[in-house]
Motif scaffolding. Sequence first.
Motif, short mmCIF file in Angstrom:
data_model
loop_
_atom_site.label_atom_id
_atom_site.label_comp_id
_atom_site.label_asym_id
_atom_site.label_seq_id
_atom_site.Cartn_x
_atom_site.Cartn_y
_atom_site.Cartn_z
N GLU A 23 -6.91 -6.19 4.44
CA GLU A 23 -7.29 -7.41 3.19
C GLU A 23 -6.95 -8.65 3.89
O GLU A 23 -5.95 -8.79 4.78
N LYS A 73 -2.93 -12.87 -1.24
CA LYS A 73 -4.36 -12.30 -1.16
C LYS A 73 -5.29 -13.26 -1.24
O LYS A 73 -5.25 -14.16 -2.11
N GLU A 81 -8.35 -13.29 -1.92
CA GLU A 81 -9.31 -13.23 -3.15
C GLU A 81 -8.72 -13.83 -4.19
O GLU A 81 -9.49 -14.43 -5.23
N ASP A 103 -5.99 -11.22 8.76
CA ASP A 103 -6.25 -9.59 8.33
C ASP A 103 -5.14 -8.88 8.42
O ASP A 103 -4.65 -8.73 9.48
#
Lengths: 159, 699
Positions: free
Chosen positions: A28, A43, A45, A118
């Motif tokens: 992620e 994160k 997102e 990542d």
Amino acid sequence: MQQTEEVMFATEAQMDDYNDQLPEIASEKYLIFSSDGLMYGIKAEQVNDIITDYAITYLPRVPGYVRGVINLRGQIVPMVDIRLRLGKMPQDNFCGIVVNVDGNNVGILVDMVEQMVDVPLDAILPIPTSSGQAMVSGMCTLPDGNTMLELDCEQLLHD
Amino acid sequence: MGSGNDSILDMYLYETNTLLEQLDGILLTAEQADTFSEDSVNEIFRIMHTIKGSSAMMEFSSLMTVAHRIEDMFFIVREKGMDVVPEATRPDLFDMLFQAVDFFRGEIEKVENDEPLSQSIDHIVNKINSLIDKIQGNPTSSEPEPAAEAESAPAAPAESAPAVGVVDQDYLFGIHVYFDEGSGMENLRAFMLTNSVKDYCSDFICFPANVETDPSTSDIIADQGFLVWFRTAEERNAAIPAVQAGASVREYQPVDAPKPAPAHDDDAKPAQAQADAPKPSQDAPKADAPASKPAPAPAAGQQHAKESLISVNLSKLDQLLAVVSEIVITESMVTASPDLKGLRLDNFTKSARDLRKLTDDLQDVSMSLRMVPVSGTFQKMNRIVRDMSKKLGKKAKLTLIGEDTEVDKTIVDAIGDPIMHIVRNSMDHGLEENEADRIAAGKDPVGEVILSARHTGSEVIIEIKDDGQGVDTQAVLNKAIRQGLAAPDHEYSQKEILNFLMMPGFSTNTEVTEYSGRGVGMDVVKKNVADVGGTVSISSEWGKGMTTTLKIPLTMAIMDGMEVSVGKSMFTIPINSIQSSLKVSAEDVIHDPAQGEMVKIRDNFYPIIRAKELFCMEQGCDNIEDGILMWVESGEHSYCLFVDELLGEQQIVVKPLPNYVNGFGVKNYGITGCSILGDGSISIILDVINVYTAAHNAF
């Protein structure tokens, strides 16, 4: 006995094969930022925006770590100073990450935004001590050798 | 439908369609669970109540009757619980409800297309009645008598579309004739009509066919009308005068049947066979009736009264407004950019002016999208008062005040139903039964209902006031005790007693009427108003009338505000709550023992609240002579707020605070929202009442 050992070795070999492929799939993106000498990750997102140089409007009668609100393109976004939230001394430089938590946009004031990385999910380990780090849900070692603390945004806001 | 009614009709169509959609949803979930939850029973009850009321207002009596019967049924279910419906009956119940929804849909569609409504509702009403009887547990008496059954069967097709079953593919141009309601002997009238049509044209067939010999066709004609089919449009047009001149013809309508698709051949054939048969039995049209059900509706584009309203998600409007205000701010940032200083840019200046004008327009339009005057809702009440005063034989007039008050769309949506219920209550229970009573009480024989709307600082206040007999508190209390809502040996204040009126299931009127009763009214009112964060209060004086007040906060609105500064922060005070601003000298300030400060303005003392202290701010004036006092008033509270500086008046868009911030309870400190000023900075909007309470609790 001999047989059992063989079986165990075989399983381990298979596991290795499995691990070789896994990181590419189950990873992620994290946004890394620093605050008071520590590296934190959110994160990607959850991140809506990275902002600098916004005028913070003081909002009375809220906890001290809510530094105020900003006008982010017509949207009123509260700003939480992560240093104050974690009980550290405040600093003046201003860099903010706007994250979306449960549909609400909230800005987090940090020292500096570092990079995007990542992170393989299985590299994130639980934190060994449970006390004092309630806002951190995990940690992992980054390729450059630094340690990233995974920030739990929900915890940061609700508590 | 007169043109003046168009907007009312639009509202009605829109509202009823929304309700039907809602009902469909409830039914579908309920059918899966095979039972109704208490909430959905109440919801259906309310939906039916609303449809009943608004249909009655629009004089669509068939819709009203069906809705009324279903309401009756759910009244029983509501009273006795869902267990009252035996397991075996439940599928029937659901079937019936779905049928009813389809029936309403069909009728609404007819209203939209300006077609006559079907008068045959017996089948559906019978069904409901038999269900009600089953629920009440006396199935023997409930079974519809054979006669009623026979009557209901042929009526079936009328529920979905006017019976324009094509009888013969060669005869596709028809006239659909309805006779006066209750004129009797419809078959003979139809026969006479065919005779006179024969004078104009001899080649036609009619449905039902054997009118002169079979008296039982008269029911079918009464229900579905009488159809005469011609070969060509010319022949049909030639015959219209004959129909026009026919005795007792209520209305007629030319219908053009499309060439039946192959799939419909099967439907048409039995019909044809029946038309050809010399003496078809009564069973034939019955068998034919369901077959003609899916027959295509009249083809030609008859879409007059289609709704011209669309519903848009409010969040989209919020978004639009946010983008627009951003454009306005960005525009001023561009045109006033410091980079342009000292340059002579004629063309740029001209274009910038055009841009400013356009963005201003854009802003106005996008703001006006959300704001609608209450007049639409208010005007609807005219009709209700008129109809009810006729029906109940009470003379009454409606006075509207402040119809132009603009409120947010959400609020208008939410208050429509409540106002309607309250006005009905006023008409039904409020105004005296007899004119003589009014005259004896020294009042104008014509009763008056006053509907008013106005803005205060942060609220819209809507008052519904009647000058009727007022609330008999003793009767209300007795009723409340009977209903088990009040304890018999407890002393209640007038206010508490009036609050019983808003309890679910409370109604003082023993008679259930078309308009009100059963107490759906006031608890719906309370619920709907509470949904938008408002409150309802009732005040009444025996003999003088009753006033119901709805107070609804402005969830989102444009507001005139006064910008003031404290230190570096800016605050907005709603202009409506400001009395005046004043400079005072230190000697004018009066201290009380608790270190409170007061000032005397026009023979009255007002407390001083220092914004700096209340909001724990670091910067700002401490010396009373450096700053300025804002004398504000809202509700019962009047005080002076001490701030640094007065910046000026501005029209602002209220933006709610982020949920995260609201979680800290800042509302209790009088911080209700923010607004973004022209230069992009944020000003905090103060709520005068809560500032006072916060300051009061702090000291």
